[in-house]
Design a protein around this motif. Structure first.
Motif, PDB file in Angstrom:
ATOM      1  N   LEU A 747       0.843  -1.195   0.000  1.00 29.71           N
ATOM      2  CA  LEU A 747       0.000   0.000   0.000  1.00 29.71           C
ATOM      3  C   LEU A 747       0.883   1.252   0.000  1.00 29.71           C
ATOM      4  N   PRO A 748       0.787   2.113  -1.008  1.00 32.34           N
ATOM      5  CA  PRO A 748       1.665   3.296  -1.055  1.00 32.34           C
ATOM      6  C   PRO A 748       1.190   4.386  -0.112  1.00 32.34           C
ATOM      7  N   GLY A 749       2.101   5.291   0.215  1.00 35.40           N
ATOM      8  CA  GLY A 749       1.757   6.446   1.035  1.00 35.40           C
ATOM      9  C   GLY A 749       1.926   6.169   2.512  1.00 35.40           C
ATOM     10  N   GLY A 750       1.298   7.011   3.311  1.00 33.80           N
ATOM     11  CA  GLY A 750       1.377   6.875   4.756  1.00 33.80           C
ATOM     12  C   GLY A 750       2.013   8.084   5.399  1.00 33.80           C
ATOM     13  N   ASP A 751       1.602   8.362   6.653  1.00 37.36           N
ATOM     14  CA  ASP A 751       2.176   9.479   7.398  1.00 37.36           C
ATOM     15  C   ASP A 751       3.514   9.099   8.038  1.00 37.36           C
ATOM     16  N   TRP A 752       3.663   7.808   8.364  1.00 37.84           N
ATOM     17  CA  TRP A 752       4.874   7.313   9.000  1.00 37.84           C
ATOM     18  C   TRP A 752       5.243   5.998   8.333  1.00 37.84           C
ATOM     19  N   LYS A 753       6.421   5.505   8.676  1.00 39.22           N
ATOM     20  CA  LYS A 753       6.873   4.199   8.237  1.00 39.22           C
ATOM     21  C   LYS A 753       7.198   3.358   9.460  1.00 39.22           C
ATOM     22  N   ILE A 756       8.932  -3.759  10.717  1.00 38.27           N
ATOM     23  CA  ILE A 756       8.685  -4.915  11.572  1.00 38.27           C
ATOM     24  C   ILE A 756       9.417  -6.097  10.954  1.00 38.27           C
ATOM     25  N   GLY A 757      10.435  -6.584  11.650  1.00 40.66           N
ATOM     26  CA  GLY A 757      11.271  -7.613  11.058  1.00 40.66           C
ATOM     27  C   GLY A 757      12.012  -7.025   9.872  1.00 40.66           C
ATOM     28  N   ASP A 758      11.849  -7.623   8.712  1.00 42.21           N
ATOM     29  CA  ASP A 758      12.474  -7.104   7.494  1.00 42.21           C
ATOM     30  C   ASP A 758      11.451  -6.491   6.550  1.00 42.21           C
ATOM     31  N   LYS A 759      10.264  -6.176   7.063  1.00 46.35           N
ATOM     32  CA  LYS A 759       9.209  -5.596   6.241  1.00 46.35           C
ATOM     33  C   LYS A 759       8.966  -4.154   6.681  1.00 46.35           C
ATOM     34  N   ILE A 760       8.675  -3.288   5.713  1.00 44.71           N
ATOM     35  CA  ILE A 760       8.397  -1.873   5.979  1.00 44.71           C
ATOM     36  C   ILE A 760       6.970  -1.587   5.528  1.00 44.71           C
ATOM     37  N   TYR A 761       6.187  -1.001   6.426  1.00 43.33           N
ATOM     38  CA  TYR A 761       4.785  -0.695   6.158  1.00 43.33           C
ATOM     39  C   TYR A 761       4.550   0.802   6.338  1.00 43.33           C
ATOM     40  N   GLY A 762       3.630   1.340   5.553  1.00 45.27           N
ATOM     41  CA  GLY A 762       3.174   2.698   5.781  1.00 45.27           C
ATOM     42  C   GLY A 762       2.045   2.695   6.795  1.00 45.27           C
ATOM     43  N   VAL A 763       2.038   3.669   7.681  1.00 40.89           N
ATOM     44  CA  VAL A 763       0.962   3.801   8.667  1.00 40.89           C
ATOM     45  C   VAL A 763       0.393   5.207   8.559  1.00 40.89           C
ATOM     46  N   TRP A 764      -0.892   5.317   8.849  1.00 35.45           N
ATOM     47  CA  TRP A 764      -1.618   6.579   8.738  1.00 35.45           C
ATOM     48  C   TRP A 764      -2.020   7.020  10.140  1.00 35.45           C
ATOM     49  N   ILE A 765      -1.447   8.138  10.583  1.00 34.71           N
ATOM     50  CA  ILE A 765      -1.698   8.638  11.935  1.00 34.71           C
ATOM     51  C   ILE A 765      -2.612   9.856  11.890  1.00 34.71           C
ATOM     52  N   ASP A 766      -2.300  10.775  10.998  1.00 30.08           N
ATOM     53  CA  ASP A 766      -3.046  12.037  10.939  1.00 30.08           C
ATOM     54  C   ASP A 766      -4.068  12.060   9.813  1.00 30.08           C
ATOM     55  N   SER A 767      -4.188  11.015   9.053  1.00 35.59           N
ATOM     56  CA  SER A 767      -5.142  10.985   7.944  1.00 35.59           C
ATOM     57  C   SER A 767      -5.778   9.601   7.890  1.00 35.59           C
ATOM     58  N   GLN A 768      -6.751   9.462   7.032  1.00 36.35           N
ATOM     59  CA  GLN A 768      -7.478   8.205   6.917  1.00 36.35           C
ATOM     60  C   GLN A 768      -6.775   7.291   5.928  1.00 36.35           C
ATOM     61  N   ARG A 769      -6.488   6.076   6.344  1.00 35.89           N
ATOM     62  CA  ARG A 769      -5.786   5.122   5.495  1.00 35.89           C
ATOM     63  C   ARG A 769      -6.729   4.552   4.443  1.00 35.89           C
ATOM     64  N   PRO A 770      -6.277   4.431   3.190  1.00 33.40           N
ATOM     65  CA  PRO A 770      -7.116   3.752   2.194  1.00 33.40           C
ATOM     66  C   PRO A 770      -7.225   2.264   2.516  1.00 33.40           C
ATOM     67  N   LEU A 771      -8.341   1.674   2.141  1.00 31.24           N
ATOM     68  CA  LEU A 771      -8.570   0.262   2.436  1.00 31.24           C
ATOM     69  C   LEU A 771      -7.774  -0.616   1.485  1.00 31.24           C
ATOM     70  N   THR A 772      -7.311  -1.734   1.997  1.00 30.58           N
ATOM     71  CA  THR A 772      -6.739  -2.767   1.141  1.00 30.58           C
ATOM     72  C   THR A 772      -7.871  -3.540   0.471  1.00 30.58           C
TER      73      THR A 772
END
Length: 993
Positions: A747-753, A756-772
């Motif tokens: 999932l592209p974008g995100g307010d933060w990164k 976890i382990g060897d995987k990097i995920y975008g997280v949405w803190i100040d905005s609404q995350r789009p659904l997978t």
């Protein structure tokens, strides 16, 4: 069967999660514990795509290249039939194929059609064509210097059908004959075959015109006395006919080199000089010998290096040359400097620079025959240096195998300065100080070139090279072992099949003789390592790669005999090679031939199930009708012999079938391999089989398909849910959770990164995350009241998502607090023949649903299964759930049940869909009512009791008051009826008296 037979082997691992914010703030999330499965996903198809690169065709424009009339006829045939096979005596057929690809691409692009040209890297490895033409854009494939063994799974007719299906084209160049390809002169594929010669394709006049153009389009001064007047044939100089010069050159590239040589001459040019240059360009064995001998030792080493790294981009070429100089050649010549780009100019035309993608160029030998000639010369004149290069090539393989890809091009080889290099660094043993940074594609191309070089070196003298190959084949590095096995297997394509079988047989005899030590075993002995095991593992790898050169289901008897012995060998190292490589490769090419062996012997061992399934899945991709029929036969056999067959064998057979369906790469364009077709087979297995062992593998298969093709199989998965019992729920939940994590990672974008382990995920803190995609499907399931199983499972999945380290990290970033980890335990499965599928809703739950939506019947129908599942979620204690998660470890459950329920409701109210928000509000209301159900009931009963008592009291009071005379008097001021009665009776008496 015991319950543990149906479980996955788990290994406890520790991972560290680190979250990075937009302002470079870091938060340590803690140590997470979880498990990963023993299975591995199929990578068989994915690696083949790296055998191709995108050539630069700018040098084949009409201004820079000849434009023969036969080329346009060949382009027309290529457009019509999708495939051409260029054969015959024409030298440099690769240039001819590139020119045809350029013309076809220009024609297609005029019609606004997008097309990409992809050329196969030089290698003897058999090729799977499907992976090269799968994509959004059609392709023109250049399969240069190909033999039938390198595309052994494809007849010309099958290849044409595949190309037509994918709207692609292919040009093959080969030195083999019609008979080798099985194309009859008047057969159905005869129009694909093109026998070319320089006279019939280019022609004398066209090449003369091209030479004149090369000499005219320059500002340099031409040598004196060129093109003298003649009454007969045109002359180049006196005594040298121009036509005879062209007959010696024969190809446009040689004409270009000859013109360049003429322009570099100063003054007059003599007949002897022209004859010498023509001899050098013609490339016969004597000319190559003279050309090689004229170089000094340093340049001869450079020629050897160019031959070993033939066809590689210049960055990889110089990385390899640098390593050879530092680790090997400088030992005999301490003053030998490193090579540079300026050193490459003196080796044309035997090594021609060809522009490639990314701003690189490739140094290519003019032909494989020329490459073999140069290696023979090096073997005769610099044999010790050539043999000493083998350990350096091994070192290069190790470095490239451990390299890390970088987004930006890095220095090809970072090393210590030559003056400060330690002795062990100069001998190739200081690999820990080196850092070869390559992309995955670069590594693949480098390995292909090394495989080809090792194969050619091995054929120079098998007896001399055999000990060196045994060193490589038993090297501690798996990558080195694999490349050595591939190099040996390539002998089958070069007419040395008998020598290969003899070599493998001698190794087998040495490893099987426990009475005395063979000198070969003493040579490769390493501390703490069993030499016999290493040799047998090397044989297993070589056998797997060598099997690819046989036609499908025609495995050579010598290899079949060795395979039967290897599958029964219990040595751990041998079994690892058989499990991870040999079976996958052999089954992919020879599934039908090996079917009896697999069913009766191989599948007796549970650890070989993934290998058999992986090979069968590859066979399904290449030959779907044949391979899927075998799987259907296995299912029919297991069903018919339900009572007679041993349960252990039967269930492993079905487990293999299920796992094969999961490994198959679905393709919309192939009827038998569409997601719908494979999903129907998985749905059928879930419906027919109730044993937990088989269902366990079936859920793994569903997971593999869901991770790769969730967008396509979402509806099929929803239909599969009708066969999911309560006991199956943990396995089904993990399928969706792993798919969710895979989609979150993409999932592209995100307010933060968050890492976890060897995987990097975008997280949405100040905005609404789009659904997978999976979340969107789950929300639609919640709204579908016709599928209560799907509704309840959606809640379970949402809860499991909330328990992942990813979502806990998101909540921590919002709440700024830490979460303690929890230990993940393996699942415990039980045999349930007729299990329930839906959690029932209690009576008070129905009451809560009614009170939450008293006037909305449709909403109540949706709410009932949801409330039932939320009640189960709320009842779960702190005992860990069954978890099978390879994406990330799941932390321990430290949140209270009410908090978990609240987290799910908050997720639902945070989406943009109004219907989901409305359901979440009604659900929250119903759960609140249910939570206070006893208080509400108590208050209700108390109220009813009070009302009852108060009513009776009031009624009695009112009745009493209404029947009392004093009350009437008090109310009216007149005597009551009873008081008035005596007076009324006395009146007549007084009257009578």
């Amino acid at each position: 069967m015991r319950n543990q037979d149906a479980q996955i082997s788990l290994s406890q691992v520790q991972q560290t999660a680190t979250v990075q914010g937009g302002d470079n703030q870091f938060f340590n999330i803690g140590h997470l514990e979880g498990g990963f499965t023993a299975f591995h996903s199929v990578s068989y198809h994915q690696r083949s795509d790296n055998q191709f690169f995108e050539p630069c065709l700018d040098s084949f424009t009409l201004e820079k290249w000849v434009n023969p009339p036969p080329a346009h006829e060949l382009v027309r045939r290529l457009t019509e039939h999708r495939l051409l096979i260029l054969a015959g005596d024409l030298d440099e057929k690769t240039d001819c194929a590139r020119h045809l690809a350029y013309l076809l691409a220009q024609d297609l692009r005029k019609g606004t059609e997008k097309i990409q040209v992809r050329e196969r890297c030089r290698s003897k490895d058999p090729q799977q064509i499907e992976t090269a033409i799968q994509g959004e854009e059609p392709s023109i494939l250049l399969l240069t210097e190909i033999t039938p063994h390198q595309i052994v799974s494809y007849t010309p007719g099958k290849l044409r059908s595949l190309l037509r299906q994918n709207q692609s084209y292919a040009v093959i160049t080969t030195d083999c004959s019609r008979a080798d390809w099985g194309i009859e002169a008047h057969g159905p594929d005869a129009h694909l075959w093109c026998d070319l010669s320089w006279e019939s394709y280019y022609g004398r006049e066209l090449l003369i015109e091209f030479l004149n153009g090369q000499l005219a389009d320059t500002e340099l001064q031409l040598p004196e006395h060129l093109f003298p007047e003649s009454s007969g044939e045109p002359l180049l100089i006196e005594g040298v006919e121009l036509g005879a010069v062209i007959a010696r050159l024969q190809t446009p590239s040689r004409v270009q080199y000859f013109a360049q040589w003429l322009l570099e001459k100063r003054g007059a040019v003599t007949r002897q000089e022209i004859e010498g240059e023509l001899a050098r360009l013609s490339g016969d064995e004597e000319s190559v010998f003279s050309w090689y001998r004229k170089f000094e030792s340093r340049n001869q080493l450079l020629v050897l290096g160019l031959t070993l790294f033939d066809g590689l981009p210049d960055n990889l070429l110089f990385a390899g040359l640098e390593l050879l100089v530092e680790t090997t050649w400088r030992l005999s010549d301490p003053l030998l400097p490193q090579f540079d780009y300026r050193d490459l100019s003196g080796f044309s035309p035997y090594f021609k620079p060809t522009e490639s993608e990314g701003g690189f160029f490739r140094m290519e030998c003019s032909s494989r025959e020329r490459r073999e000639q140069i290696l023979k010369l090096a073997w005769s004149h610099q044999r010790r240096r050539l043999l000493a290069s083998l350990p350096a090539l091994t070192e290069l393989i190790r470095l490239s195998a451990g390299s890390q890809a970088e987004p930006e091009p890095a220095v090809p080889l970072a090393r210590a300065q030559a003056g400060n290099a330690a002795p062990e660094d100069r001998t190739g043993n200081g690999s820990e100080d080196r850092d070869l940074r390559l992309s995955e594609n670069d590594t693949r191309q480098l390995h292909q070139a090394l495989v080809d070089s090792l194969s050619l070196i091995g054929l120079l003298s098998i007896d001399v090279v055999k000990p060196y190959f045994l060193d490589l084949a038993t090297d501690p590095s798996d990558t080195v072992q694999e490349l050595a096995a591939r190099a040996l297997s390539a002998w089958r394509d070069q007419g040395y099949e008998a020598q290969l079988f003899s070599l493998l047989r001698s190794w087998w005899d040495a490893a099987s003789n426990y009475e005395e030590d063979d000198p070969l075993l003493s040579r490769i002995a390493r501390p703490g390592e069993d030499s016999r095991s290493a040799v047998k593992a090397a044989i297993a790898l070589t056998l797997g790669y060598a099997a690819r050169f046989d036609r499908p289901n025609r495995l050579a008897p010598e290899l079949y005999e060795m395979l039967m012995a290897l599958v029964e060998d219990q040595d751990p190292r041998v079994r690892k090679a058989v499990r991870e490589k040999t079976l996958w490769l052999v089954i992919a090419w020879h599934f039908r031939q090996l079917e009896p062996l697999l069913r009766t012997k191989v599948l007796k061992s549970e650890d070989l199930i993934p290998a058999v399934a992986g090979g069968a899945a590859a066979a399904c991709s290449m030959r779907p009708e044949e391979s899927l029929a075998i799987l259907d036969g296995w299912r029919a056999t297991a069903k018919a012999d339900r009572r007679q067959t041993s349960p252990l064998i039967r269930e492993r057979l079905l487990a293999t079938v299920a796992l094969t369906y999961g490994y198959i790469h679905c393709e919309d364009g192939r009827e038998l391999l569409t997601p719908q077709a494979i999903g129907a087979r998985l749905r059928s297995m879930l419906a027919d089989e109730t044993h937990p062992y088989v269902r366990h593998y079936t859920f793994f298969a569903i997971e593999f398909q869901a991770v790769r093709n969730f967008e396509l199989v979402a509806l099929i998965l929803q239909d599969l849910l009708s066969h999911i019992s309560l006991h199956d729920r943990p396995a089904a939940v993990e399928v969706f959770v792993r798919t969710y994590l895979h989609q979150r990672q993409r999932l592209p974008g995100g307010d933060w990164k968050v890492e976890i382990g060897d995987k990097i995920y975008g997280v949405w803190i100040d905005s609404q995350r789009p659904l997978t995609e999976i979340e969107a499907s789950l929300y639609s399931w919640i709204m579908d009241d016709s599928r209560p199983v799907a509704q309840q499972l959606a809640i379970d999945i949402f809860e499991a998502m909330a328990e992942t380290a990813l979502e806990r990290a998101e909540r921590q970033l919002r709440q700024l607090r830490r979460t303690r980890p929890r230990l993940v335990l393996p699942p415990v499965e039980e045999t349930i023949r007729t299990p329930p599928t839906v959690h029932p809703i209690p009576l008070l739950g129905r009451m809560a649903v009614f009170l939450a939506a008293p006037r909305k019947k449709k909403v109540r129908e949706i709410l009932r299964p949801l409330v039932a599942e939320f009640l189960i979620v709320g009842k779960r204690s702190f005992a860990p759930r069954a978890v099978v998660n390879s994406e990330e470890a799941r932390p321990s459950q430290t949140e209270k049940p009410r908090i978990r329920v609240e987290a799910l409701l908050q997720r639902w109210t945070g989406v943009a869909n109004d219907a989901t928000k409305a359901i979440a509000r009604h659900l929250r209301r119903a759960l609140t009512i249910y939570r206070w159900r006893w208080e509400i009931l108590s208050a209700t009963f108390l109220t009813i009791g009070l009302l009852y008592v108060g009513g009776r009291f009031t009624y009695h009071y009112i009745s009493t008051r209404l029947s009392s005379p004093e009350t009437d008097e008090a109310q009216s001021g007149a005597p009551s009826a009873e008081d008035a009665l005596p007076a009324a009776e006395e009146i007549p008496q007084e009257s009578s008296r």
